[in-house]
Motif scaffolding. Structure first.
Motif, PDB file in Angstrom:
ATOM      1  N   ILE A 116     -15.653 -12.565  -6.926  1.00  0.00           N
ATOM      2  CA  ILE A 116     -15.655 -11.147  -7.327  1.00  0.00           C
ATOM      3  C   ILE A 116     -14.591 -10.909  -8.403  1.00  0.00           C
ATOM      4  N   PHE A 131     -12.526  -2.304   7.527  1.00  0.00           N
ATOM      5  CA  PHE A 131     -11.272  -3.082   7.443  1.00  0.00           C
ATOM      6  C   PHE A 131     -10.179  -2.136   6.960  1.00  0.00           C
ATOM      7  N   MET A 137       0.829  -1.216   0.000  1.00  0.00           N
ATOM      8  CA  MET A 137       0.000   0.000   0.000  1.00  0.00           C
ATOM      9  C   MET A 137       0.862   1.264   0.000  1.00  0.00           C
ATOM     10  N   VAL A 182      -1.884 -13.126   9.309  1.00  0.00           N
ATOM     11  CA  VAL A 182      -1.257 -11.802   9.085  1.00  0.00           C
ATOM     12  C   VAL A 182      -1.397 -10.928  10.329  1.00  0.00           C
ATOM     13  N   THR A 196      -4.891  -4.431  11.501  1.00  0.00           N
ATOM     14  CA  THR A 196      -6.054  -4.089  10.684  1.00  0.00           C
ATOM     15  C   THR A 196      -7.107  -3.540  11.640  1.00  0.00           C
ATOM     16  N   TRP A 240      -8.965 -11.144   0.813  1.00  0.00           N
ATOM     17  CA  TRP A 240      -8.833  -9.682   0.667  1.00  0.00           C
ATOM     18  C   TRP A 240      -8.413  -9.337  -0.767  1.00  0.00           C
ATOM     19  N   GLU A 241      -8.526  -8.111  -1.100  1.00  0.00           N
ATOM     20  CA  GLU A 241      -8.315  -7.615  -2.488  1.00  0.00           C
ATOM     21  C   GLU A 241      -9.317  -8.251  -3.446  1.00  0.00           C
ATOM     22  N   MET A 297      -5.188   1.858   2.370  1.00  0.00           N
ATOM     23  CA  MET A 297      -6.387   2.134   1.568  1.00  0.00           C
ATOM     24  C   MET A 297      -7.610   1.779   2.399  1.00  0.00           C
ATOM     25  N   PHE A 298      -8.470   2.768   2.608  1.00  0.00           N
ATOM     26  CA  PHE A 298      -9.681   2.550   3.388  1.00  0.00           C
ATOM     27  C   PHE A 298     -10.856   2.546   2.403  1.00  0.00           C
ATOM     28  N   ASP A 332     -19.136  -5.162  -2.650  1.00  0.00           N
ATOM     29  CA  ASP A 332     -20.019  -4.160  -3.244  1.00  0.00           C
ATOM     30  C   ASP A 332     -19.556  -2.770  -2.805  1.00  0.00           C
ATOM     31  N   LYS A 358      -7.349 -11.324  14.186  1.00  0.00           N
ATOM     32  CA  LYS A 358      -7.363 -12.033  12.903  1.00  0.00           C
ATOM     33  C   LYS A 358      -6.830 -13.459  13.005  1.00  0.00           C
TER      34      LYS A 358
HETATM   35  C1  LIG Z   1      -7.284  -9.234   7.218  1.00  0.00           C
HETATM   36  C2  LIG Z   1      -8.047  -8.347   6.300  1.00  0.00           C
HETATM   37  C3  LIG Z   1      -7.539  -7.102   5.980  1.00  0.00           C
HETATM   38  C4  LIG Z   1      -8.251  -6.248   5.141  1.00  0.00           C
HETATM   39  N1  LIG Z   1      -7.730  -5.016   4.862  1.00  0.00           N
HETATM   40  C5  LIG Z   1      -8.454  -4.145   4.116  1.00  0.00           C
HETATM   41  C6  LIG Z   1      -7.979  -2.815   3.879  1.00  0.00           C
HETATM   42  O1  LIG Z   1      -6.872  -2.448   4.269  1.00  0.00           O
HETATM   43  N2  LIG Z   1      -8.763  -1.957   3.196  1.00  0.00           N
HETATM   44  C7  LIG Z   1      -9.978  -2.324   2.722  1.00  0.00           C
HETATM   45  O2  LIG Z   1     -10.640  -1.491   2.122  1.00  0.00           O
HETATM   46  N3  LIG Z   1     -10.456  -3.570   2.903  1.00  0.00           N
HETATM   47  C8  LIG Z   1      -9.723  -4.495   3.595  1.00  0.00           C
HETATM   48  N4  LIG Z   1     -10.205  -5.760   3.810  1.00  0.00           N
HETATM   49  C9  LIG Z   1     -11.535  -6.091   3.354  1.00  0.00           C
HETATM   50  C10 LIG Z   1     -11.573  -7.070   2.198  1.00  0.00           C
HETATM   51  O3  LIG Z   1     -11.147  -6.459   1.023  1.00  0.00           O
HETATM   52  C11 LIG Z   1     -13.008  -7.605   2.136  1.00  0.00           C
HETATM   53  O4  LIG Z   1     -13.209  -8.411   3.274  1.00  0.00           O
HETATM   54  C12 LIG Z   1     -13.290  -8.378   0.878  1.00  0.00           C
HETATM   55  O5  LIG Z   1     -13.225  -7.561  -0.243  1.00  0.00           O
HETATM   56  C13 LIG Z   1     -14.682  -9.032   0.934  1.00  0.00           C
HETATM   57  O6  LIG Z   1     -15.642  -8.123   1.325  1.00  0.00           O
HETATM   58  P1  LIG Z   1     -16.624  -8.466   2.542  1.00  0.00           P
HETATM   59  O7  LIG Z   1     -15.798  -8.968   3.660  1.00  0.00           O
HETATM   60  O8  LIG Z   1     -17.487  -7.285   2.818  1.00  0.00           O
HETATM   61  O9  LIG Z   1     -17.498  -9.657   2.025  1.00  0.00           O
HETATM   62  P2  LIG Z   1     -18.878  -9.512   1.229  1.00  0.00           P
HETATM   63  O10 LIG Z   1     -18.729  -8.479   0.187  1.00  0.00           O
HETATM   64  O11 LIG Z   1     -19.971  -9.381   2.194  1.00  0.00           O
HETATM   65  O12 LIG Z   1     -18.942 -10.932   0.525  1.00  0.00           O
HETATM   66  C14 LIG Z   1     -19.428 -12.105   1.186  1.00  0.00           C
HETATM   67  C15 LIG Z   1     -19.459 -13.237   0.163  1.00  0.00           C
HETATM   68  O13 LIG Z   1     -20.356 -12.889  -0.877  1.00  0.00           O
HETATM   69  C16 LIG Z   1     -19.737 -13.135  -2.127  1.00  0.00           C
HETATM   70  N5  LIG Z   1     -20.304 -12.236  -3.129  1.00  0.00           N
HETATM   71  C17 LIG Z   1     -20.579 -10.923  -3.008  1.00  0.00           C
HETATM   72  N6  LIG Z   1     -21.061 -10.446  -4.157  1.00  0.00           N
HETATM   73  C18 LIG Z   1     -21.096 -11.490  -5.033  1.00  0.00           C
HETATM   74  C19 LIG Z   1     -21.502 -11.636  -6.393  1.00  0.00           C
HETATM   75  N7  LIG Z   1     -21.912 -10.602  -7.113  1.00  0.00           N
HETATM   76  N8  LIG Z   1     -21.413 -12.861  -6.946  1.00  0.00           N
HETATM   77  C20 LIG Z   1     -20.947 -13.908  -6.260  1.00  0.00           C
HETATM   78  N9  LIG Z   1     -20.549 -13.828  -4.983  1.00  0.00           N
HETATM   79  C21 LIG Z   1     -20.620 -12.631  -4.379  1.00  0.00           C
HETATM   80  C22 LIG Z   1     -18.273 -12.873  -1.887  1.00  0.00           C
HETATM   81  O14 LIG Z   1     -17.475 -13.528  -2.863  1.00  0.00           O
HETATM   82  C23 LIG Z   1     -18.098 -13.489  -0.503  1.00  0.00           C
HETATM   83  O15 LIG Z   1     -17.886 -14.862  -0.658  1.00  0.00           O
HETATM   84  C24 LIG Z   1      -9.494  -6.647   4.619  1.00  0.00           C
HETATM   85  C25 LIG Z   1      -9.981  -7.911   4.918  1.00  0.00           C
HETATM   86  C26 LIG Z   1      -9.288  -8.753   5.731  1.00  0.00           C
HETATM   87  C27 LIG Z   1      -9.848 -10.104   6.059  1.00  0.00           C
END
Ligand SMILES: Cc1cc2nc3c(=O)[nH]c(=O)nc-3n(C[C@H](O)[C@H](O)[C@H](O)COP(=O)(O)OP(=O)(O)OC[C@H]3O[C@@H](n4cnc5c(N)ncnc54)[C@H](O)[C@@H]3O)c2cc1C
Length: 509
Positions: free
Chosen positions: A422, A208, A137, A257, A262, A416-417, A174-175, A184, A254
């Protein structure tokens, strides 16, 4: 050796990574390889002998949120164990981020700067994935500000992000993710208001936030009245130490990591600077996905290094484990998967170098390939590390071995990422828009014309439910192409014989 249980390996990670060395020898010019080799050799030594033991400590002594001084004064800061600070010194000091922003280095090495710095990152991430996220980052914020920031932002921020020494350094974050959702992103609720003084202020919460106490953060928020979805989001630059109204509410507990904090963050009328629309954040995410892929192949490489060493020394039924044909076969399968994933990841890195050099086709192919490479390598990391742990047996399950931490750390890579689904949907969206997959298919077609044609034909009417299979097939065909181009026939034959989805691949389809 100390009794029947082998001592841990004592080899530099560079010496233990011959496939990386060969890849770099094929990819880089002789001069460029000669320039980078001493740096890689040094990082290989440091990663195996210094960072790996520090990483084990930092995993246990994880950062703490401090909200009161001993005298009872309210504060809001994160305290780190010295092991983490020492890892930072080694990582940033190596120049794996800095070199990308140092004019003197770029003057001589710009065309392959990503290949070299990601190779350094690979060796570091064999020891420690947690800190590799802030490194990513920090690079990301520097890159986005370089490409999209104002001249003033570039001048104030980029030299800080590219600093090798702690006193001058700012790190990045990145927030984006909120309680309302991470996949989403368009559901983001953080509000941006522009005051009468012309300055932007943000109010809301982020759910996160890795490297939560970073000094330079890119944040997504929606200006009042802007449209719903990602269309209405904008990217802002937050410099928390220069703003008021930033509160770290909690640190996450967590699975892995754990060395890196986080957190959950609340912003209250927090002053920020505008960077652009949602586009800059998308670019940041794409770079993070590439880092994620490097981390994935690195953690597999580390786990195989441990398993190979152990299986060579551990004896069962009167001979070493590796002398048993089925154990050797399992290891060779894992090595072939790893080699293919490593080639795939570094092909994507090489495209970034070419894209940054102005090659528009490479940029197009890169944008399609990034979500695909992140999806398949992130997914592959967990079963491969698990299988390596199984090769070591019970001693691999015990925390004295690095394998438990590697497995816990690896599990974040497919999440993540962007989760696998997705990323698959993202790959499809980008391919439909830019048709970058056609560039990949053209290259595949030179080695496997029938397969290229079949994958191209399947794309036309592709249903979302079949998308994982299509992405996996394209990725595998590209991996086989890279193996064929490099003349790596052993791994090529092995992977061609192996249908998708069987161990150790257990991939996506
Ligand atoms: C340790 C850790 C560190 C992180 N650090 C950061 C950070 O620094 N900055 C940041 O911004 N984020 C961070 N994140 C967040 C991370 O990017 C998200 O957890 C991840 O993108 C998934 O989003 P969510 O947890 O809200 O899951 P959700 O979006 O709620 O998804 C839940 C499930 O639904 C599925 N899903 C959702 N939409 C669809 C679709 N259209 N079709 C099929 N399946 C779908 C997903 O694949 C997943 O399996 C971090 C996460 C972790 C675990």
């Amino acid at each position: 050796m100390n009794g029947p249980i082998p001592d841990p390996p004592d080899r530099s990670f560079w010496d233990a990574s011959p496939t990386l060395r060969e890849l770099l020898q094929r990819t880089l010019s002789a001069g460029e390889f000669a320039w980078s080799e001493p740096r890689l050799r040094e990082m290989g030594e440091l990663a195996s002998r210094v960072v790996a033991p520090l990483a084990a400590v930092a995993d246990r002594e994880w950062p703490r949120l401090v909200t009161r001084t001993p005298a009872g004064e309210p504060v809001n800061r994160v305290d780190y164990h010295p092991s983490y600070r020492e890892m930072e010194r080694i990582a940033y000091g190596s120049g794996m981020v800095a070199m990308k922003y140092e004019p003197a280095v770029l003057a001589g090495h710009a065309p392959s700067i990503h290949v070299v710095t990601f190779a350094l990152g690979y060796l570091f991430a064999m020891a420690e994935i947690g800190l590799y996220c802030p490194l990513c980052m920090t690079d990301g914020v520097a890159r986005i500000i370089t490409r999209h920031g104002t001249a003033g932002q570039v001048e104030r921020v980029v030299p800080r992000m590219g600093a090798r020494n702690a006193a001058d350094r700012w790190t990045g974050a990145m927030f984006v993710t909120e309680r309302a959702g991470g996949s989403d992103v368009g559901a983001n609720e953080m509000i941006a208001r522009r005051g009468h003084d012309g300055r932007w202020r943000l109010t809301g919460r982020k759910w996160f936030c890795s490297n939560v106490d970073a000094q330079a953060v890119l944040v997504t928020a929606r200006p009042e009245g802007a449209p719903a979805g990602t269309k209405g989001l904008r990217t802002f630059l937050l410099l928390p130490h220069q703003s008021t109204g930033v509160e770290i509410e909690r640190l996450k507990d967590k699975l892995g990591v754990r060395s890196m904090p986080t957190g959950e963050v609340r912003l209250s009328e927090t002053e920020v600077e505008e960077v652009g629309g949602f586009g800059p954040m998308l670019e940041m995410m794409n770079l993070s996905r590439l880092y994620n892929s490097v981390a994935a192949v690195a953690v597999i490489g580390r786990a195989l290094h441990e398993a190979r060493h152990y299986a060579g020394l551990r004896r069962a039924f009167g001979r070493s484990v590796i002398e048993h044909p089925l154990a050797a076969e399992t290891l060779r399968d894992l090595e072939a998967e790893h080699l293919a994933a490593q080639l795939l990841t570094f092909a994507c890195v090489e495209m970034l170098d070419r894209a940054d050099g102005g090659d528009a086709e490479a940029a197009r192919a890169h944008r399609t390939l990034v979500p695909i490479v992140k999806a398949v390598t992130g997914k592959l990391a967990v079963p491969c590390v698990s299988e390596a742990m199984e090769l070591i047996g019970g001693n691999g399950y015990i925390e004295e071995s690095p394998l438990p931490r590697l497995l816990r750390d690896a599990q974040v890579l497919p999440i993540w990422e962007g989760t696998t689904n997705i990323l698959v949907l993202d790959a499809l969206r980008v391919a439909r828009k830019e048709r970058g997959h056609e560039l990949l298919l053209a290259r595949i077609g030179k080695q496997f014309p029938g397969e290229a044609e079949a994958i191209g034909a399947a794309f036309a009417g592709l249903d979302e439910r079949a998308a994982r299979g299509w992405v996996d097939r394209l990725a595998r065909a590209f991996e086989l192409t890279l193996l064929a181009e490099a003349g790596l026939t052993g791994a090529l034959d092995r992977l061609q014989r192996r249908p998708l989805g069987l161990i150790p691949g257990a991939r996506m389809a």
